[in-house]
Design a protein around this motif. Structure first.
Motif, PDB file in Angstrom:
ATOM      1  N   GLY A 171       0.794  -1.221   0.000  1.00 30.14           N
ATOM      2  CA  GLY A 171       0.000   0.000   0.000  1.00 30.14           C
ATOM      3  C   GLY A 171       0.825   1.268   0.000  1.00 30.14           C
ATOM      4  N   GLN A 172       0.181   2.339  -0.428  1.00 26.52           N
ATOM      5  CA  GLN A 172       0.792   3.663  -0.414  1.00 26.52           C
ATOM      6  C   GLN A 172       0.421   4.377   0.881  1.00 26.52           C
ATOM      7  OE1 GLN A 172      -0.067   6.006  -3.878  1.00 26.52           O
ATOM      8  NE2 GLN A 172       0.118   4.281  -5.254  1.00 26.52           N
ATOM      9  N   ARG A 173       1.165   5.408   1.190  1.00 26.66           N
ATOM     10  CA  ARG A 173       0.849   6.259   2.333  1.00 26.66           C
ATOM     11  C   ARG A 173       0.087   7.470   1.840  1.00 26.66           C
ATOM     12  NH1 ARG A 173       2.740   5.561   7.867  1.00 26.66           N
ATOM     13  NH2 ARG A 173       3.332   3.388   7.764  1.00 26.66           N
ATOM     14  N   ARG A 174      -0.964   7.837   2.560  1.00 26.53           N
ATOM     15  CA  ARG A 174      -1.719   9.042   2.251  1.00 26.53           C
ATOM     16  C   ARG A 174      -0.998  10.246   2.838  1.00 26.53           C
ATOM     17  NH1 ARG A 174      -7.794   8.546   1.718  1.00 26.53           N
ATOM     18  NH2 ARG A 174      -8.056   6.473   0.872  1.00 26.53           N
ATOM     19  N   PRO A 175      -1.337  11.447   2.355  1.00 30.13           N
ATOM     20  CA  PRO A 175      -0.732  12.645   2.952  1.00 30.13           C
ATOM     21  C   PRO A 175      -0.955  12.648   4.464  1.00 30.13           C
ATOM     22  CG  PRO A 175      -1.926  13.223   0.963  1.00 30.13           C
ATOM     23  CD  PRO A 175      -2.237  11.774   1.251  1.00 30.13           C
ATOM     24  N   GLY A 176       0.038  13.037   5.209  1.00 26.35           N
ATOM     25  CA  GLY A 176      -0.053  13.034   6.661  1.00 26.35           C
ATOM     26  C   GLY A 176       0.345  11.708   7.282  1.00 26.35           C
ATOM     27  N   GLY A 177       0.717  10.710   6.461  1.00 24.74           N
ATOM     28  CA  GLY A 177       1.210   9.444   6.983  1.00 24.74           C
ATOM     29  C   GLY A 177       0.178   8.364   7.198  1.00 24.74           C
ATOM     30  N   ALA A 178      -1.087   8.624   6.884  1.00 27.20           N
ATOM     31  CA  ALA A 178      -2.114   7.590   7.063  1.00 27.20           C
ATOM     32  C   ALA A 178      -1.918   6.479   6.030  1.00 27.20           C
ATOM     33  CB  ALA A 178      -3.506   8.193   6.913  1.00 27.20           C
ATOM     34  N   ASP A 179      -2.189   5.255   6.439  1.00 29.82           N
ATOM     35  CA  ASP A 179      -2.088   4.118   5.522  1.00 29.82           C
ATOM     36  C   ASP A 179      -3.285   4.079   4.581  1.00 29.82           C
ATOM     37  OD1 ASP A 179       0.307   3.074   6.504  1.00 29.82           O
ATOM     38  OD2 ASP A 179      -0.727   2.011   8.104  1.00 29.82           O
ATOM     39  N   GLU A 180      -3.037   3.688   3.355  1.00 24.46           N
ATOM     40  CA  GLU A 180      -4.105   3.473   2.385  1.00 24.46           C
ATOM     41  C   GLU A 180      -4.970   2.323   2.900  1.00 24.46           C
ATOM     42  OE1 GLU A 180      -6.139   4.167  -1.126  1.00 24.46           O
ATOM     43  OE2 GLU A 180      -4.325   5.218  -0.574  1.00 24.46           O
ATOM     44  N   PRO A 181      -6.303   2.449   2.888  1.00 27.44           N
ATOM     45  CA  PRO A 181      -7.139   1.342   3.384  1.00 27.44           C
ATOM     46  C   PRO A 181      -7.121   0.148   2.437  1.00 27.44           C
ATOM     47  CG  PRO A 181      -8.517   3.114   2.537  1.00 27.44           C
ATOM     48  CD  PRO A 181      -7.087   3.607   2.498  1.00 27.44           C
ATOM     49  N   ALA A 182      -7.168  -1.034   3.006  1.00 26.50           N
ATOM     50  CA  ALA A 182      -7.188  -2.264   2.218  1.00 26.50           C
ATOM     51  C   ALA A 182      -8.578  -2.508   1.641  1.00 26.50           C
ATOM     52  CB  ALA A 182      -6.790  -3.450   3.091  1.00 26.50           C
ATOM     53  N   VAL A 183      -8.628  -3.165   0.485  1.00 26.10           N
ATOM     54  CA  VAL A 183      -9.879  -3.556  -0.160  1.00 26.10           C
ATOM     55  C   VAL A 183      -9.778  -5.050  -0.436  1.00 26.10           C
ATOM     56  CG1 VAL A 183     -11.312  -3.330  -2.223  1.00 26.10           C
ATOM     57  CG2 VAL A 183     -10.218  -1.304  -1.249  1.00 26.10           C
ATOM     58  N   VAL A 184     -10.781  -5.784  -0.031  1.00 23.72           N
ATOM     59  CA  VAL A 184     -10.820  -7.222  -0.278  1.00 23.72           C
ATOM     60  C   VAL A 184     -12.056  -7.525  -1.111  1.00 23.72           C
ATOM     61  CG1 VAL A 184     -10.968  -9.510   0.788  1.00 23.72           C
ATOM     62  CG2 VAL A 184      -9.674  -7.682   1.910  1.00 23.72           C
ATOM     63  N   THR A 185     -11.890  -8.302  -2.153  1.00 24.71           N
ATOM     64  CA  THR A 185     -13.020  -8.688  -2.993  1.00 24.71           C
ATOM     65  C   THR A 185     -13.218 -10.189  -2.912  1.00 24.71           C
ATOM     66  OG1 THR A 185     -11.716  -9.075  -4.985  1.00 24.71           O
ATOM     67  CG2 THR A 185     -12.467  -6.823  -4.613  1.00 24.71           C
ATOM     68  N   ILE A 186     -14.393 -10.638  -3.321  1.00 25.36           N
ATOM     69  CA  ILE A 186     -14.652 -12.077  -3.319  1.00 25.36           C
ATOM     70  C   ILE A 186     -14.843 -12.623  -4.721  1.00 25.36           C
ATOM     71  CG2 ILE A 186     -15.593 -12.137  -0.987  1.00 25.36           C
ATOM     72  CD1 ILE A 186     -18.387 -12.232  -2.204  1.00 25.36           C
ATOM     73  N   GLY A 187     -14.682 -11.785  -5.721  1.00 30.77           N
ATOM     74  CA  GLY A 187     -14.804 -12.250  -7.096  1.00 30.77           C
ATOM     75  C   GLY A 187     -16.241 -12.484  -7.504  1.00 30.77           C
ATOM     76  N   GLN A 188     -16.441 -13.299  -8.534  1.00 30.12           N
ATOM     77  CA  GLN A 188     -17.777 -13.538  -9.065  1.00 30.12           C
ATOM     78  C   GLN A 188     -18.393 -14.840  -8.585  1.00 30.12           C
ATOM     79  OE1 GLN A 188     -17.516 -13.270 -13.318  1.00 30.12           O
ATOM     80  NE2 GLN A 188     -16.939 -11.134 -13.297  1.00 30.12           N
ATOM     81  N   ASP A 189     -17.594 -15.775  -8.120  1.00 32.35           N
ATOM     82  CA  ASP A 189     -18.103 -17.074  -7.703  1.00 32.35           C
ATOM     83  C   ASP A 189     -18.561 -16.989  -6.247  1.00 32.35           C
ATOM     84  OD1 ASP A 189     -18.711 -19.688  -7.168  1.00 32.35           O
ATOM     85  OD2 ASP A 189     -16.641 -20.393  -7.231  1.00 32.35           O
ATOM     86  N   LEU A 190     -19.866 -16.989  -6.039  1.00 30.60           N
ATOM     87  CA  LEU A 190     -20.410 -16.893  -4.689  1.00 30.60           C
ATOM     88  C   LEU A 190     -20.861 -18.241  -4.150  1.00 30.60           C
ATOM     89  CD1 LEU A 190     -22.512 -13.623  -5.104  1.00 30.60           C
ATOM     90  CD2 LEU A 190     -20.136 -13.866  -4.372  1.00 30.60           C
ATOM     91  N   GLY A 191     -20.592 -19.299  -4.893  1.00 30.05           N
ATOM     92  CA  GLY A 191     -21.013 -20.632  -4.488  1.00 30.05           C
ATOM     93  C   GLY A 191     -20.464 -21.059  -3.139  1.00 30.05           C
ATOM     94  N   PHE A 192     -19.305 -20.566  -2.768  1.00 25.50           N
ATOM     95  CA  PHE A 192     -18.700 -20.950  -1.493  1.00 25.50           C
ATOM     96  C   PHE A 192     -19.486 -20.422  -0.296  1.00 25.50           C
ATOM     97  CE2 PHE A 192     -16.969 -16.783  -2.214  1.00 25.50           C
ATOM     98  CZ  PHE A 192     -16.925 -16.218  -0.945  1.00 25.50           C
ATOM     99  N   LEU A 193     -20.388 -19.462  -0.517  1.00 27.43           N
ATOM    100  CA  LEU A 193     -21.137 -18.879   0.595  1.00 27.43           C
ATOM    101  C   LEU A 193     -22.149 -19.848   1.191  1.00 27.43           C
ATOM    102  CD1 LEU A 193     -21.779 -15.276  -0.754  1.00 27.43           C
ATOM    103  CD2 LEU A 193     -20.196 -15.965   1.053  1.00 27.43           C
TER     104      LEU A 193
END
Length: 111
Positions: free
Chosen positions: A57-79
């Protein structure tokens, strides 16, 4: 902070020049390239967020960490079957869990 730009949309500016815009870029830049400021509300950079998820990740101005994004893709069968007693979680249970109101263990125990 700059976005990585992997998912930008090519478009023509009012001048006729080819530009690339992303609704997660700074509002002034997006509007200058012909975008509508309304489209930028609540946007985050998917490119930066996915790289943050894997530790790049990159650092935002002021030193804050870029927030993480998690996706689950298109296959929802595992739910199916991952919730309590082999049933899916309800939307209400997921929403209650997301802001950290309860832990997954508490959620399972309350059902």
């Amino acid at each position: 902070m700059r976005g990585l730009g992997y998912l930008r949309t090519p478009t023509r500016a009012a001048s006729g020049a080819l530009v690339h815009r992303c609704a997660a870029e700074p509002i002034a830049a997006y509007v200058r390239k012909g975008g509508d400021a309304v489209d930028t509300a609540g946007r985050v950079c998917l490119c930066n967020g996915l790289l943050t998820t894997v530790g790049l990740g990159q650092r935002r101005p002021g030193g804050a960490d870029e927030p993480a994004v998690v996706t689950i893709g298109q296959d929802l069968g595992f739910l199916d079957g991952i919730g309590p007693d082999g049933r899916p979680y309800t939307a209400a249970e997921v929403i209650d869990w997301m802001p950290g109101a309860v832990t997954p263990a508490q959620l399972t125990a309350s059902v």
